[in-house]
Design an enzyme around this catalytic site. Sequence first.
Site, short mmCIF file in Angstrom:
data_model
loop_
_atom_site.label_atom_id
_atom_site.label_comp_id
_atom_site.label_asym_id
_atom_site.label_seq_id
_atom_site.Cartn_x
_atom_site.Cartn_y
_atom_site.Cartn_z
N ARG A 30 -8.42 2.39 -9.83
CA ARG A 30 -7.96 3.53 -10.64
C ARG A 30 -6.92 3.10 -11.66
O ARG A 30 -6.89 3.55 -12.79
CB ARG A 30 -7.34 4.60 -9.72
CG ARG A 30 -8.36 5.41 -8.94
CD ARG A 30 -7.68 6.23 -7.87
NE ARG A 30 -6.68 7.14 -8.41
CZ ARG A 30 -5.60 7.55 -7.76
NH1 ARG A 30 -5.35 7.15 -6.52
NH2 ARG A 30 -4.76 8.38 -8.33
N LYS A 72 -2.55 7.45 3.38
CA LYS A 72 -1.53 6.50 3.85
C LYS A 72 -0.54 7.19 4.76
O LYS A 72 -0.20 6.69 5.84
CB LYS A 72 -0.79 5.89 2.65
CG LYS A 72 -1.62 4.89 1.90
CD LYS A 72 -0.91 4.37 0.67
CE LYS A 72 -0.75 5.39 -0.40
NZ LYS A 72 -0.99 4.99 -1.76
N SER A 119 -5.10 9.76 -1.88
CA SER A 119 -4.42 8.47 -1.84
C SER A 119 -3.11 8.57 -1.05
O SER A 119 -2.85 7.79 -0.12
CB SER A 119 -4.15 8.02 -3.29
OG SER A 119 -3.31 6.91 -3.32
N1 URA Z 1 1.05 7.41 -5.24
C1 URA Z 1 0.00 7.06 -4.47
O1 URA Z 1 0.16 6.51 -3.39
N2 URA Z 1 -1.23 7.33 -4.91
C2 URA Z 1 -1.46 7.94 -6.07
O2 URA Z 1 -2.60 8.17 -6.40
C3 URA Z 1 -0.37 8.29 -6.87
C4 URA Z 1 0.90 8.02 -6.42
#
Ligand code: URA
Length: 438
Positions: free
Chosen positions: A169, A188, A184
């Site tokens: 990306r 995490k 995203s």
């Molecule tokens: N932080 C992230 O971890 N992912 C993103 O897509 C944007 C900011």
Amino acid sequence: MLLPQEIIRTKRDGGILSEQQIAGFVDGLVTGDFNDAQVGSMAMSIFQQGMSTEEIATLTTKMMHSGDVVSWPEVDGPIVDKHSTGGVGDKVSFMLAAIVAACGAYVPMISGRGLGHTGGTADRLESIAGFNVQPSIEEFKRITKELGIAIISQTDNLAPADKRLYSIRDVTATVESIPLITASILSKKLSAGLDALVMDVKVGNGAMMQDITQATALAKSIVRVANSAGVKTQAIITDMNQVLGTTAGNALEIYETVKYLTGKQREPRLHLVVVTLAKAMLINTKIAKDDKSAQMMVDHALSSGKAAEKFSVMIAALGGPSDLIENPWGSMTKASIIKEVLAPTNGYITHMQTRDIGMAVVGMKGGRTFNGQQLDHSVGFDRILPIGTVVNKGDVLARVHANSDDLINQAASQFTNAVTINESSVEELPVIYQTIDE
Ligand code: URA
């Protein structure tokens, strides 16, 4: 097996992806069955066509399960974290994690590196000699369990699908997509096994989201998807139209953190963001029953020195010194040159081009211009005056710390250009804009 091009075609034409198609994409990210061109095309199709809440939730869960998912069977308190979409001078994670841990929560914080003009929590921690941001998962769990707090960076085993998707990306102009940002961030964060999450969605000229409409849309998307995954989540939209606190730059921000935790200096806007997020974390985990008791807990964590103590023991447990609080510059490097940036005229500070100040730090090598770049943690700005301050010509607007005359002069002129001084004042901007629950 579903063919990558058929999955891409569905989204390209505005269709809704099935669970099986999303699983095929995420598997393809990890195995390489989707090559870089196909991942880029898929990201661009999602960027252009968007995704339903159900699709985002499925993408998030599949990416979260693409690697290790931490669980906390032996921990006797709530597991809670906060995530910020990033800004300049945003050192909130340190104070917040320490305060909330001092109040009895467990904070396993997986933090990011700097991104573009924004600083990264993991990079700031690496200003401290010996600090290890990449312990094993077992060590991360042990320290969180024993101390209530561990702040590390993302490891290879957490959400590896996001790692690959993010890197593609980054170079295909598909970062600013609400579905992709939501999946995203949450893939995490949720892999840390949280009970509750508070999102600090930054808005303004130093943030990823430039206006309140975009920020609200992102906040709602994150809150909906995280709640649907069973993690109680609230988003708070906060201002990023000026540097947060008085410093920007890795070691200088750790120093500001130490001054904050020991009560030597608490810049009011920074303090308001910290306290607002801390109260939300305490209330959402039911550690505090209401706003008033949450406020008392936060005040006590700070005034008793317990929050400072939490931060200190966490630094030592992850390889840093045991006396960071007492002697911060004993384990961090100071820049060799300091230069004052002076007000060119009398008036009110009315505007800050916050992104440019972040880029000035990057220009001094305090942030990266290519993947894997080693940083100079000592550089940055301190004593930054906030918007609304009345200044006389020659007053110090900020100080620059750098290691060469060329870099310091360039950064000083970038700072001067980023700050507007006017004869008349402007209305003060709010610090906290909105809270989103649902
Ligand atoms: N932080 C992230 O971890 N992912 C993103 O897509 C944007 C900011």
